[in-house]
Scaffold this motif. Structure first.
Motif, PDB file in Angstrom:
ATOM      1  N   ALA A   1      -1.038  -6.361   5.116  1.00  7.40           N
ATOM      2  CA  ALA A   1      -1.297  -5.512   3.967  1.00  7.40           C
ATOM      3  C   ALA A   1       0.017  -5.169   3.270  1.00  7.40           C
ATOM      4  O   ALA A   1       1.075  -5.189   3.877  1.00  7.40           O
ATOM      5  N   VAL A   2      -0.101  -4.850   2.010  1.00  3.35           N
ATOM      6  CA  VAL A   2       1.061  -4.495   1.205  1.00  3.35           C
ATOM      7  C   VAL A   2       1.410  -3.031   1.466  1.00  3.35           C
ATOM      8  O   VAL A   2       0.538  -2.165   1.426  1.00  3.35           O
ATOM      9  N   PRO A   3       2.666  -2.752   1.763  1.00  6.16           N
ATOM     10  CA  PRO A   3       3.029  -1.349   1.997  1.00  6.16           C
ATOM     11  C   PRO A   3       2.877  -0.530   0.712  1.00  6.16           C
ATOM     12  O   PRO A   3       3.112  -1.036  -0.379  1.00  6.16           O
ATOM     13  N   LEU A   4       2.485   0.716   0.889  1.00  6.44           N
ATOM     14  CA  LEU A   4       2.342   1.603  -0.263  1.00  6.44           C
ATOM     15  C   LEU A   4       3.728   2.025  -0.723  1.00  6.44           C
ATOM     16  O   LEU A   4       4.500   2.572   0.058  1.00  6.44           O
ATOM     17  N   LYS A   5       4.036   1.730  -1.977  1.00  8.38           N
ATOM     18  CA  LYS A   5       5.374   2.000  -2.493  1.00  8.38           C
ATOM     19  C   LYS A   5       5.283   2.341  -3.972  1.00  8.38           C
ATOM     20  O   LYS A   5       4.563   1.691  -4.718  1.00  8.38           O
TER      21      LYS A   5
ATOM     22  N   LYS B   1      -3.149  -6.666  -5.221  1.00 14.32           N
ATOM     23  CA  LYS B   1      -4.611  -6.511  -5.204  1.00 14.32           C
ATOM     24  C   LYS B   1      -5.279  -7.370  -4.136  1.00 14.32           C
ATOM     25  O   LYS B   1      -6.317  -6.993  -3.603  1.00 14.32           O
ATOM     26  N   PHE B   2      -4.689  -8.523  -3.849  1.00 14.29           N
ATOM     27  CA  PHE B   2      -5.268  -9.457  -2.874  1.00 14.29           C
ATOM     28  C   PHE B   2      -4.166  -9.943  -1.932  1.00 14.29           C
ATOM     29  O   PHE B   2      -3.730 -11.088  -2.017  1.00 14.29           O
ATOM     30  N   PRO B   3      -3.706  -9.067  -1.016  1.00 16.87           N
ATOM     31  CA  PRO B   3      -2.549  -9.396  -0.184  1.00 16.87           C
ATOM     32  C   PRO B   3      -2.805 -10.453   0.896  1.00 16.87           C
ATOM     33  O   PRO B   3      -1.873 -11.082   1.370  1.00 16.87           O
ATOM     34  N   VAL B   4      -4.055 -10.668   1.257  1.00 18.30           N
ATOM     35  CA  VAL B   4      -4.346 -11.529   2.407  1.00 18.30           C
ATOM     36  C   VAL B   4      -4.816 -12.928   2.020  1.00 18.30           C
ATOM     37  O   VAL B   4      -4.538 -13.892   2.720  1.00 18.30           O
ATOM     38  N   ALA B   5      -5.540 -13.053   0.906  1.00 19.24           N
ATOM     39  CA  ALA B   5      -6.121 -14.348   0.534  1.00 19.24           C
ATOM     40  C   ALA B   5      -6.115 -14.517  -0.980  1.00 19.24           C
ATOM     41  O   ALA B   5      -5.897 -13.566  -1.724  1.00 19.24           O
ATOM     42  N   GLU B   6      -6.380 -15.743  -1.410  1.00 23.80           N
ATOM     43  CA  GLU B   6      -6.492 -16.049  -2.834  1.00 23.80           C
ATOM     44  C   GLU B   6      -7.579 -15.182  -3.461  1.00 23.80           C
ATOM     45  O   GLU B   6      -8.633 -14.972  -2.841  1.00 23.80           O
TER      46      GLU B   6
END
Length: 168
Positions: free
Chosen positions: A1-5, A111-116
């Motif tokens: 997941a993308v860190p909240l920043k 918005k889509f950190p794991v897959a296309e």
């Protein structure tokens, strides 16, 4: 997941003027992470692109899914999923050439950190997760979902019977 920043601010040491709702303690509030006021480091163009223009990028493509309960059985489910994926491909290409092109790689990753995007967006599970959100725009809920109806011919794909606020 993308860190909240946040861009241009940190919740551990918030700058003067950063709204309190931007942070939950020392961590950015995920509900406000994509707002202009919580990202003082954004340019005006970046703010417009990230907070407004691409807040729901390519979500209109989900209208092609069988889970919308809109399509007759003259379309195969495979064809509907393919239409959704093709729509996302075309939408991504349009966004890559548009006013927000400078930010699209970052927006897609966030918005889509794991897959296309098409692999995520073109599923009935993702459609359900969006239209059942309390804060998802009512216009979009109504465009993307129809409550199932009894039909003597049974000629519609109607796999979904979800509780979607504002949709009858």
């Amino acid at each position: 997941a993308v860190p909240l920043k946040l861009d241009g601010a940190t919740c551990a040491d918030p700058p003067r003027g950063l709204p309190k709702y931007c942070c939950q303690g020392i961590v950015p509030d995920p509900n406000f992470i994509d707002t202009c006021e919580c990202n003082p480091g954004w340019t005006h163009k970046e703010c417009i692109c990230k907070a407004y223009t691409t807040s729901l990028p390519c979500h209109h493509c989900m209208v092609h899914l069988p889970g919308t309960n809109r399509w007759t059985t003259s379309f195969s489910e495979e064809e509907l999923y393919t239409n959704c994926a093709d729509c996302v491909t075309e939408c991504k290409a349009d966004l890559a050439k548009g006013d927000c092109s400078d930010f699209m790689d970052e927006i897609w990753k966030r918005k889509f950190p794991v897959a296309e995007p098409a692999k995520v967006m073109c599923t009935n599970a993702y459609l359900k997760s969006q239209v059942t959100k309390e804060d998802y725009p009512l216009e979009m809920k109504r465009a993307l979902y129809k409550a199932p109806r009894l039909n003597a011919d049974d000629d519609y794909h109607q796999p979904s019977d979800w509780d979607v606020a504002g949709v009858r």
